[in-house]
Structures are given as C-alpha cells and as structure tokens.
Design an enzyme around this catalytic site. Structure first.
Site, PDB file in Angstrom:
ATOM      1  N   GLU A  69       0.790  -1.230   0.000  1.00 10.89           N
ATOM      2  CA  GLU A  69       0.000   0.000   0.000  1.00 10.89           C
ATOM      3  C   GLU A  69       0.825   1.285   0.000  1.00 10.89           C
ATOM      4  O   GLU A  69       0.685   2.136   0.868  1.00 10.89           O
ATOM      5  CB  GLU A  69      -0.963   0.013   1.191  1.00 10.89           C
ATOM      6  CG  GLU A  69      -1.974  -1.112   1.184  1.00 10.89           C
ATOM      7  CD  GLU A  69      -2.939  -1.055   2.348  1.00 10.89           C
ATOM      8  OE1 GLU A  69      -4.098  -1.455   2.190  1.00 10.89           O
ATOM      9  OE2 GLU A  69      -2.534  -0.597   3.445  1.00 10.89           O
ATOM     10  N   GLU A 283      -5.984  -8.451   0.815  1.00 10.65           N
ATOM     11  CA  GLU A 283      -6.705  -8.160   2.062  1.00 10.65           C
ATOM     12  C   GLU A 283      -8.176  -7.946   1.747  1.00 10.65           C
ATOM     13  O   GLU A 283      -8.514  -7.239   0.799  1.00 10.65           O
ATOM     14  CB  GLU A 283      -6.180  -6.895   2.766  1.00 10.65           C
ATOM     15  CG  GLU A 283      -4.863  -7.038   3.478  1.00 10.65           C
ATOM     16  CD  GLU A 283      -4.487  -5.766   4.233  1.00 10.65           C
ATOM     17  OE1 GLU A 283      -5.405  -4.992   4.603  1.00 10.65           O
ATOM     18  OE2 GLU A 283      -3.286  -5.539   4.453  1.00 10.65           O
TER      19      GLU A 283
END
Length: 388
Positions: A69, A283
């Site tokens: 990320e 995720e």
C-alpha cells in the site's frame, strides 16, 4: 533464524508463504539520517534489504510483494499526517512539518522506484533459478459518483486513476497516468528514460487490499470540504452517504462500509486497465463495530463477518466467471491484532485473542471459513445479496 523457522513451519503445514518486504515500518535510523521515503537514498537501502531477503529465503518463498500500500502510506503519513512520520500541511492536517501537496507525490515516486529496482534485481538475478514471482500491493477502494452528473461521474473515474493508476501504471506501463500529469504539472516527479525501461512490466501480479466502495464528488468545479483530496484521489471529495442513505452497513472503520458490489467492480476495472494481469486479493475483511463491554460470546458469534465474506466472495466469483484472472484471496485477518492507530479496539480476526492469557479462540467465522475451504457447509444462511 526467526523468519526461516516461520517459513519452514508454513511449508510443513502445506501453506504457501507470501512475503511482503516492506509493510509501512522501517528503522528509525533511516528517518533520522535522511528523512526515509522523502529521500532517494531510501531506494538503495530498500534494494539492499530486498536482496538480503531474496538470498536468504528465495529458495522457499515463491511469492514476493515489495511494498504494501504505497498509496496509503503517501496519504496517511505525508498528506494527512495520521501515521508516522506525521507530515502534513493545512488544510489537510496540523503537523509540525510537511507539505501535503508535494510530499505524497515525492514519497510515492521513491517507493515506486524502490520497487522497480528491487524487481529488476529479482527478475535478473534470482527469478531464473528460484522460479518465483514479484508484485506490488495497493489499497483499492471502488469509487462511485455521488450524483448522476457528468462532473461526479468523471470525478469517480479520476479517483480511480489517481489512486489505482498512480500505484500500478508505473510498474506496468512505465509512467504515471497522463491525467495526473495534467492536474499536477511539475509537482509530479518524472521518470528518466532508463527508469521507465526498468519500471515497465516490473510486476508479475497485482495485489489489492479491498474493503469497500465510496461515493465521490467533483472538487474541480465546486467547493469541497478541506479543498478535496488532491494528491490521492484526484481533486474529489468522498462520502459514504447519498440522499440520507449510507452506501452500505457501517463497520468500526471509517469509510469501510459493507458494499459487496465493489469487489466485482474493482476487479473488473483492473482486468480492463491492465489487460487481465494476474490478481491477488491480498486483504479483505470485516471489522466488528466497536461496542464497549461486549461479552466474549457475542464476539465469537460473528455472523456478520460470515455474511460479509460470503457476499464479497460471491461478488468476486462473478468477476472470475467474467474472465478476471484472480489467483488467490486472503482474509484480513487470521486473528484480532494491533491495527495501527486503532490499537486493539478494531477486530478483523477470525480468531479472538484473550489479551490476558493470549489464548486464541476460533470465532464462528473461523469454523465457517475452514468449511468453506473444504467445500463443506457449516451454517445454513440465506443467500447473500451482492447487488446492494
């Protein structure tokens, strides 16, 4: 020794290790010495660390993620100042240092180049004999227009470009989206011709952390709260409410509404934009609403988490049936863990952790997921709608 033991034990249990080299934390020494991701020196130190990992674990690890990320690090650490090193400027936050218009672009550039250099090293020196693959993970909301206006529709498209495209265009196409260049001009760093060459096709797979969808409102032709979200979402404002109705059921995390349709939409978007490159959902999870003095039995009886995963998996299945090359799906998370700035108050886990005894107790969702993986049926729930 510690990581060797973990990797070996996973393999003994028949679990394929996926290793993330950088997951938001790094030695404080690098921050103090030269400012970490604000300085190009961080690229070289990251590559040295990555090379050490490839040498030490690459005989057993076949899936590598360079950075988790980077777009979220840029936003929360350097635009809004919520994560260390807490850089920001008005109107985005009140920090002791930082420039919210420029620094997110600089740190993202350094992170992407660090990825590209590490991937080049892996592809040239390790992949031929180790046979693994390497990718990058981005935080990926699905953006939907707040209204049916052309401006809000374009705002939603721009938000995807400035978020997803910002993360994946350079390591796939070799450069930033042209639309970002048009809006940011000289503030957006440039890749040299050599950098473009090694950045292009530097990922073997796309990793996305997806939780929700959100409404977007245009900020280029109207005023928005705090001037809109510039560097991250493309001069738009985001909201979870339209005409008095939430986009989905709220959870304990801001903007993490339950919106199953977003999974199919974001995967289809990636499939189209990146010519159906392999995708991993790295995720996806449900954070139970934070209720004080809740009984343990109530935590363990997490029917809503089961409904969440059933609905999101059904949405993902629709994208796969539509041709998306999705290779894997990871639940976030195995157990209730320390969730950064939210501490232990946010619970994503399939296992409850007793903070006094450290016992790990399976929730109903853990038993359901185990049966799901075995293609069994544990709990008879009615079909979950994915069109909401």
């Amino acid at each position: 020794m510690f990581y060797n033991e973990i990797i070996d034990e996973l393999l003994r249990k028949g679990i394929e290790p996926f290793v993330t080299i950088h997951h938001e934390d790094f030695p404080q020494e690098l921050q103090q010495r030269y400012g970490s991701w604000l300085d190009p020196q961080m690229q070289e130190d990251f590559v040295l660390f990555a090379e050490t990992c490839f040498k030490s674990f690459g005989d057993r690890v076949k899936y590598w993620v360079t950075i988790n990320e980077p777009n979220l690090i840029a936003e929360l650490s350097y635009e809004r100042g919520l994560y260390p090193p807490a850089h920001c400027s008005q109107p985005f936050g009140n920090c002791l240092a930082g420039n919210s218009d420029v620094e997110p672009l600089r740190v993202m550039h350094n992170m992407l180049l660090a990825h590209g250099k590490a991937a080049k090293l892996y592809h040239e020196s390790f992949q031929p004999r180790q046979g693994g693959s390497i990718g990058l993970i981005a935080s990926c909301f699905m953006y939907e227009p707040l209204t049916d206006s052309d401006l809000d529709r374009k705002a939603a498209e721009r938000a995807l470009t400035f978020n997803v495209g910002w993360s994946f265009d350079p390591p796939i196409f070799g450069d930033y989206p042209q639309e970002m260049r048009e809006y940011h001009g000289s503030e957006l760093p440039r890749f040299t011709p050599e950098e473009k060459r090694f950045m292009k096709n530097s990922i073997d797979f796309i990793g996305i952390n997806h939780y929700s969808a959100i409404y977007t409102k245009d900020c280029t032709n109207s005023s928005c709260l705090n001037g809109g979200d510039r560097a991250i979402n493309g001069f738009v404002d985001i909201t979870g409410e339209r005409n008095g109705q939430l986009i989905g059921e709220p959870t304990s995390m801001p903007f993490f509404f339950v919106v199953p349709r977003g999974m199919e939409k974001i995967v289809n978007y990636l499939k189209t934009r990146y010519n159906n490159r392999p995708i991993f959902i790295t995720e996806n999870g449900y954070s139970s609403p934070n209720v004080q003095d809740v009984e343990v039995e109530e935590i363990l009886n997490d029917v809503k988490r089961i409904e969440f995963h059933k609905s999101y998996l059904a949405s993902l299945a629709k994208a796969i049936r539509n041709g998306a090359d999705v290779r894997g799906y990871f639940v976030w998370s195995l157990m209730d863990i320390y969730e950064w700035m939210h501490g232990y108050n946010v619970r994503f886990g399939l296992y409850y952790v007793d903070r006094k005894t450290f016992d790990r107790i399976p929730k109903m969702s853990a038993r359901w997921y185990q049966d799901f993986l075995k293609n069994n049926s544990l709990v008879d729930h009615p079909p979950i709608r994915t069109d909401i």
